[in-house]
Design an enzyme around this catalytic site. Structure first.
Site, mmCIF file in Angstrom:
data_model
loop_
_atom_site.group_PDB
_atom_site.id
_atom_site.type_symbol
_atom_site.label_atom_id
_atom_site.label_comp_id
_atom_site.label_asym_id
_atom_site.label_seq_id
_atom_site.Cartn_x
_atom_site.Cartn_y
_atom_site.Cartn_z
ATOM 1 N N HIS A 72 40.141 -17.490 -0.976
ATOM 2 C CA HIS A 72 40.672 -18.846 -1.001
ATOM 3 C C HIS A 72 40.522 -19.416 -2.406
ATOM 4 C CE1 HIS A 72 40.812 -20.139 3.490
ATOM 5 N NE2 HIS A 72 41.133 -18.862 3.347
ATOM 6 N N TYR A 200 38.323 -30.620 4.414
ATOM 7 C CA TYR A 200 37.149 -31.475 4.606
ATOM 8 C C TYR A 200 37.691 -32.910 4.695
ATOM 9 C CZ TYR A 200 34.176 -27.646 2.840
ATOM 10 O OH TYR A 200 33.505 -26.449 2.652
ATOM 11 N N PRO A 292 25.408 -27.986 5.833
ATOM 12 C CA PRO A 292 26.456 -26.981 5.591
ATOM 13 C C PRO A 292 27.702 -27.517 4.885
ATOM 14 C CG PRO A 292 26.265 -27.478 7.929
ATOM 15 C CD PRO A 292 25.166 -28.195 7.255
ATOM 16 N N LYS A 296 26.670 -23.752 1.446
ATOM 17 C CA LYS A 296 25.685 -23.161 0.536
ATOM 18 C C LYS A 296 24.506 -22.487 1.218
ATOM 19 C CE LYS A 296 27.954 -24.070 -2.994
ATOM 20 N NZ LYS A 296 28.794 -22.909 -3.283
ATOM 21 N N TYR A 384 31.221 -25.411 -6.006
ATOM 22 C CA TYR A 384 31.683 -24.882 -4.718
ATOM 23 C C TYR A 384 31.827 -23.358 -4.769
ATOM 24 C CZ TYR A 384 34.125 -24.761 -0.223
ATOM 25 O OH TYR A 384 34.462 -24.504 1.094
HETATM 26 P P1 FAS Z 1 18.404 -16.749 9.534
HETATM 27 O O1 FAS Z 1 17.828 -17.924 10.169
HETATM 28 O O2 FAS Z 1 19.844 -16.451 9.526
HETATM 29 O O3 FAS Z 1 17.640 -15.394 9.919
HETATM 30 C C1 FAS Z 1 16.258 -15.409 10.163
HETATM 31 C C2 FAS Z 1 15.955 -14.284 11.142
HETATM 32 O O4 FAS Z 1 14.538 -14.214 11.323
HETATM 33 C C3 FAS Z 1 16.569 -14.563 12.512
HETATM 34 O O5 FAS Z 1 17.291 -13.420 12.951
HETATM 35 C C4 FAS Z 1 15.369 -14.846 13.401
HETATM 36 O O6 FAS Z 1 15.533 -14.378 14.726
HETATM 37 C C5 FAS Z 1 14.253 -14.081 12.702
HETATM 38 N N1 FAS Z 1 12.916 -14.643 12.922
HETATM 39 C C6 FAS Z 1 12.574 -15.950 12.960
HETATM 40 N N2 FAS Z 1 11.240 -16.062 13.168
HETATM 41 C C7 FAS Z 1 10.744 -14.792 13.247
HETATM 42 C C8 FAS Z 1 9.449 -14.250 13.443
HETATM 43 N N3 FAS Z 1 8.388 -15.038 13.611
HETATM 44 N N4 FAS Z 1 9.305 -12.895 13.489
HETATM 45 C C9 FAS Z 1 10.392 -12.090 13.298
HETATM 46 N N5 FAS Z 1 11.655 -12.543 13.100
HETATM 47 C C10 FAS Z 1 11.826 -13.886 13.078
HETATM 48 N N6 FAS Z 1 25.385 -22.058 6.301
HETATM 49 C C11 FAS Z 1 26.605 -22.192 5.755
HETATM 50 O O7 FAS Z 1 26.768 -21.879 4.572
HETATM 51 N N7 FAS Z 1 27.655 -22.682 6.506
HETATM 52 C C12 FAS Z 1 27.495 -23.027 7.826
HETATM 53 O O8 FAS Z 1 28.436 -23.465 8.489
HETATM 54 C C13 FAS Z 1 26.239 -22.887 8.445
HETATM 55 N N8 FAS Z 1 26.056 -23.201 9.768
HETATM 56 C C14 FAS Z 1 24.797 -23.075 10.316
HETATM 57 C C15 FAS Z 1 24.552 -23.395 11.679
HETATM 58 C C16 FAS Z 1 23.267 -23.272 12.227
HETATM 59 C C17 FAS Z 1 23.022 -23.636 13.690
HETATM 60 C C18 FAS Z 1 22.196 -22.835 11.419
HETATM 61 C C19 FAS Z 1 20.787 -22.732 11.998
HETATM 62 C C20 FAS Z 1 22.423 -22.505 10.085
HETATM 63 C C21 FAS Z 1 23.727 -22.616 9.523
HETATM 64 N N9 FAS Z 1 23.992 -22.276 8.194
HETATM 65 C C22 FAS Z 1 25.210 -22.399 7.626
HETATM 66 C C23 FAS Z 1 22.966 -21.764 7.373
HETATM 67 C C24 FAS Z 1 22.835 -20.303 7.697
HETATM 68 O O9 FAS Z 1 24.045 -19.652 7.436
HETATM 69 C C25 FAS Z 1 21.682 -19.799 6.885
HETATM 70 O O10 FAS Z 1 21.750 -20.232 5.541
HETATM 71 C C26 FAS Z 1 21.556 -18.306 6.947
HETATM 72 O O11 FAS Z 1 21.508 -17.930 8.289
HETATM 73 C C27 FAS Z 1 20.296 -17.915 6.163
HETATM 74 O O12 FAS Z 1 20.019 -16.621 6.471
HETATM 75 P P2 FAS Z 1 18.497 -16.142 6.635
HETATM 76 O O13 FAS Z 1 17.717 -16.673 5.493
HETATM 77 O O14 FAS Z 1 18.580 -14.678 6.882
HETATM 78 O O15 FAS Z 1 17.935 -16.906 7.918
HETATM 79 C C1 PHB Z 2 32.516 -22.566 8.485
HETATM 80 O O1 PHB Z 2 33.609 -21.988 8.468
HETATM 81 O O2 PHB Z 2 31.686 -22.403 9.402
HETATM 82 C C2 PHB Z 2 32.172 -23.502 7.352
HETATM 83 C C3 PHB Z 2 32.967 -23.503 6.225
HETATM 84 C C4 PHB Z 2 32.642 -24.353 5.176
HETATM 85 C C5 PHB Z 2 31.555 -25.191 5.287
HETATM 86 C C6 PHB Z 2 30.750 -25.183 6.434
HETATM 87 C C7 PHB Z 2 31.065 -24.328 7.475
HETATM 88 O O3 PHB Z 2 31.256 -26.047 4.261
#
Ligand code: FAS
Ligand code: PHB
Length: 389
Positions: A72, A200, A292, A296, A384
């Site tokens: 994109h 957005y 989000p 980032k 971005y």
């Molecule tokens: P994660 O949280 O992805 O992974 C951590 C892992 O550790 C999980 O699999 C968990 O099960 C495991 N874990 C936890 N505790 C543990 C323990 N005690 N023992 C062993 N394992 C354990 N980012 C965006 O850029 N755009 C978005 O739209 C977006 N939407 C999101 C929506 C939600 C609901 C959440 C929670 C986050 C969102 N994020 C988004 C942010 C997300 O993408 C994170 O930045 C990304 O998952 C980070 O990856 P990890 O650091 O691997 O953490």
């Molecule tokens: C998504 O596609 O989930 C998404 C994209 C851009 C954002 C947040 C979420 O800034």
């Protein structure tokens, strides 16, 4: 058991670091408390910075992203009926890739399997030990059996609710947090995206985002109050509210359909300093969280993994700890810039209960300035697409 690098968490951060280190001949074990199916059932990020994409290629897992992801070169900002285009290519020279975090994680698991990497699922009660020594270890439980893994380093990739950050004494840490007075209600639907690029939308009723995963899988979000319950939002109610917040032409073009996933995520900004304690290093959501809005979260995890990968490789190749000693400072310096950008995008586009008429005018003038200034658009674009590592 013994390994060189013990990793807590089998999400994108932990898997990516494990894959990168394995390709350098460095042994790791990943301990994940959930099943693989559970990890792959989570719907999260959708936009990858080019730097993150390069890291996936370096890990040998970039092919499907190139085939199925979409480059994109811009996105839209909407305000009432105005639709304003942000040309990323013109203002930053590069682009982002739309490819869901779920697919990134799936590709990383496949690569770990192909290399015979060790990822232990359903690992309960993971606990780090002797982090201040040069021989830390991890214990964990599978069923009734407790196991111990000796390692040189422990990397906390266990997300915001994990155990690693909480293993650092509270008096050794500084926590910085801002909890936002709203959440995002997200819907995934097997419908064609309403636009070729993300939209957005700032609206007095609240923020909305039109995103996608591919040409037949759309991702939409609307800002909701913190006390909203997902069960109170039928698909019809969601689509009607989303349309109210979009420019008329976009709302009229929206193809609605049954939601295949629907959830509410709270929004917070959070940073834990330092990102190291002895032989424990924190990465990704274990150390920091962003709203989000700026896409980032996953991408800032990628920057941490880049720094840790190079620092650990340097240690095992030369015995030098200098990269590891600089890790926390280096990772935090970049992360705070990401925090600022994510906070700014969130403040620009969401309605805040306490902002009042003055706050609304400031938001509107911020947007008006953005589209009157090449310098402002260049600043938005370079943040971005992702600041350099
Ligand atoms: P994660 O949280 O992805 O992974 C951590 C892992 O550790 C999980 O699999 C968990 O099960 C495991 N874990 C936890 N505790 C543990 C323990 N005690 N023992 C062993 N394992 C354990 N980012 C965006 O850029 N755009 C978005 O739209 C977006 N939407 C999101 C929506 C939600 C609901 C959440 C929670 C986050 C969102 N994020 C988004 C942010 C997300 O993408 C994170 O930045 C990304 O998952 C980070 O990856 P990890 O650091 O691997 O953490
Ligand atoms: C998504 O596609 O989930 C998404 C994209 C851009 C954002 C947040 C979420 O800034």
């Amino acid at each position: 058991m013994k390994t060189q690098v013990g990793i807590i968490g089998g999400g994108p951060s932990g898997l990516l670091l494990s894959q990168l280190l394995h390709r350098k001949g460095i042994d790791t074990i990943v301990l994940e408390r959930q099943s693989r199916d559970y990890v792959l059932s989570r719907i999260r990020a959708g936009v990858l910075e080019r730097g993150f994409a390069r890291l996936l290629h370096e890990a040998g897992v970039g092919d499907r992203m190139e085939q199925e992801g979409e480059a994109h070169t811009g996105f839209y900002l909407a305000q009432d009926d105005a639709l304003l285009h942000v040309d990323l290519k013109k203002h930053s020279g590069t682009n982002v890739i739309v490819y869901g975090q779920t697919e990134v994680t799936r590709d990383l698991y496949a690569a770990r399997d192909a290399m015979g990497g060790t990822v232990i699922h359903n690992a309960a009660d993971v606990t780090p030990h002797d982090l201040q020594s040069d021989a830390p270890s991890l214990t964990y439980r599978i069923g009734d059996d407790t196991h111990r893994i000796g390692c040189d380093f422990v990397i906390g990739c266990d997300g915001f609710h994990g155990v690693s950050r909480k293993s650092i004494p509270a008096d050794k840490m500084r926590l910085f947090e801002r909890v936002y007075p709203f959440g995002w209600l997200g819907v995934l639907s097997r419908t064609p995206p309403v636009s070729d690029e993300l939209i957005y939308a700032r609206h007095d009723r609240g923020f909305a985002l039109c995103s996608m995963r591919n040409r037949n899988l759309s991702r939409y979000y609307i800002q909701v109050a913190l006390d909203e319950k997902v069960e109170d939002w039928s698909d019809d109610r969601f689509w009607a509210e989303l349309k109210r917040r979009l420019p008329r032409a976009v709302a009229d073009a929206l193809v609605t359909g049954a939601s295949i996933e629907k959830s509410i995520a709270p929004l917070r900004s959070f940073v834990a300093e330092p990102m190291r304690w002895g032989r424990l290093f924190l990465a990704g959501d274990a150390a920091h969280i962003v709203p989000p809005t700026g896409a980032k979260g996953l991408n800032s995890a990628g920057a941490d993994i880049h720094y840790l990968y190079h620092a650990l490789t340097r240690y095992y190749e030369t015995g030098q700890m200098d990269g590891l000693d600089r890790y926390s400072e280096t990772a935090l310096a970049r992360n705070w810039k990401t925090q600022r950008f994510s906070w700014w995008m969130t403040s620009l586009l969401h309605t805040f209960p306490e902002q009042g008429a003055f706050g609304q005018r400031i938001q509107q003038s911020d947007l008006a300035y953005l589209f009157s200034s090449e310098a402002a658009l260049t600043s938005l674009a370079e943040n971005y697409v992702g600041l350099p590592y």
